[in-house]
Design a protein around this motif. Structure first.
Motif, PDB file in Angstrom:
ATOM      1  N   LYS A 149      36.508  60.149  78.569  1.00  0.00           N
ATOM      2  CA  LYS A 149      35.530  59.916  77.497  1.00  0.00           C
ATOM      3  C   LYS A 149      35.925  58.710  76.655  1.00  0.00           C
ATOM      4  O   LYS A 149      35.080  57.881  76.303  1.00  0.00           O
ATOM      5  N   ALA A 171      35.488  55.469  78.489  1.00  0.00           N
ATOM      6  CA  ALA A 171      34.062  55.136  78.564  1.00  0.00           C
ATOM      7  C   ALA A 171      33.572  54.550  77.245  1.00  0.00           C
ATOM      8  O   ALA A 171      32.774  53.596  77.239  1.00  0.00           O
ATOM      9  N   GLN A 182      34.212  51.060  77.012  1.00  0.00           N
ATOM     10  CA  GLN A 182      33.520  50.341  78.089  1.00  0.00           C
ATOM     11  C   GLN A 182      34.461  49.972  79.232  1.00  0.00           C
ATOM     12  O   GLN A 182      34.210  49.011  79.974  1.00  0.00           O
ATOM     13  N   TYR A 192      34.915  51.335  82.237  1.00  0.00           N
ATOM     14  CA  TYR A 192      34.240  52.357  83.021  1.00  0.00           C
ATOM     15  C   TYR A 192      34.997  52.759  84.294  1.00  0.00           C
ATOM     16  O   TYR A 192      34.973  53.928  84.677  1.00  0.00           O
ATOM     17  N   ALA A 251      37.568  55.097  83.261  1.00  0.00           N
ATOM     18  CA  ALA A 251      36.943  56.363  82.883  1.00  0.00           C
ATOM     19  C   ALA A 251      36.651  57.212  84.111  1.00  0.00           C
ATOM     20  O   ALA A 251      36.971  58.405  84.151  1.00  0.00           O
ATOM     21  N   THR A 285      29.165  58.113  83.188  1.00  0.00           N
ATOM     22  CA  THR A 285      29.796  56.795  83.280  1.00  0.00           C
ATOM     23  C   THR A 285      29.023  55.890  84.235  1.00  0.00           C
ATOM     24  O   THR A 285      28.785  54.708  83.943  1.00  0.00           O
ATOM     25  N   LYS A 325      26.000  54.620  82.553  1.00  0.00           N
ATOM     26  CA  LYS A 325      26.297  53.474  81.689  1.00  0.00           C
ATOM     27  C   LYS A 325      26.462  52.196  82.501  1.00  0.00           C
ATOM     28  O   LYS A 325      26.264  51.089  81.994  1.00  0.00           O
TER      29      LYS A 325
END
Length: 228
Positions: free
Chosen positions: A83, A86, A89, A91, A94, A124, A127
């Motif tokens: 979390k 993420a 950013q 990713y 994450a 994720t 995003k």
């Protein structure tokens, strides 16, 4: 008699070694718990990198432990690291942490833990604008939630799936996912919930459905509504 003495001595040594390993293992778990608690408590106060450092130190403390308690803790730590990565950013990092969390949950057969990890992976990828991979992981998480009869988790996943449909302008699919009010919105889901419901409210033909009315009532209960 001498042979019996040495056998007894060896047995005592083995027993002491076993006890020491147990004490060391418990000590490592206690240390990891403490480090994890520090990271959790100070998420809003420390820079992200410092919280991640505490998370990693907690993982290192029980790195080689494979007992259920240690694996359960690692599962939670990796999920929270995912979390936080993420949010920064980062990713790819994450996704890796969520996968580690899933692996731990799989070993201890924690169905909810697996579902939460897959939900994190799906969010994720969302995003990253990879909606296909996002939906694939959301669907797998949903199957696990249904399997465990966890209604709250099913509703949580529904919001995330709905957000994908919202961004794809598939309001017909989105409406199918809406739970019947009243329903509980988890704190971690408030952002995506507001985003989904605001999207529906902006579509005139759906402004009077029960879920939208329930959403508007919830907004009236807070002084600071927020949107994604």
């Amino acid at each position: 008699m001498i042979q019996l003495f040495y056998i007894l001595l060896m047995a005592i040594a083995i027993c002491m070694s076993s006890c020491q390993r147990q004490i060391d293992g418990q000590g490592a778990l206690t240390e990891a718990d403490s480090l994890y608690a520090i990271a959790q408590k100070n998420l809003d106060n420390y820079p992200a990198v410092r919280s991640l450092l505490y998370y990693q130190r907690a993982v290192d403390a029980v790195e080689t432990a494979n007992d259920n308690a240690s694996l359960n803790l690692k599962m939670k730590i990796f999920r929270d690291m995912g979390k936080l990565f993420a949010e920064q950013q980062l990713y790819n990092e994450a996704v890796n942490r969520f996968r580690f969390s899933y692996d731990c949950a799989l070993i201890i057969r924690d169905t909810l833990g697996m579902a939460l990890a897959l939900q994190g992976i799906g969010d994720t990828y969302h995003k990253l604008n990879d909606t296909e991979e996002a939906m694939r992981n959301f669907n797998k998480a949903e199957q696990l939630a249904v399997k465990s009869a966890n209604k709250d988790m099913e509703i949580s996943i529904a919001w995330y799936k709905a957000s994908v449909y919202a961004e794809s302008n598939r309001i017909d699919k989105l409406i199918e996912l809406l739970p019947t009010p009243p329903y509980k919105v988890a704190k971690d889901d408030e952002d995506v919930f507001n985003y989904v419901m605001a999207y529906i409210y902006e579509t005139p033909e759906y402004q009077q459905i029960d879920s939208v009315n329930y959403y508007l009532n919830k907004l009236s209960e807070t002084d600071s509504p927020h949107y994604r």
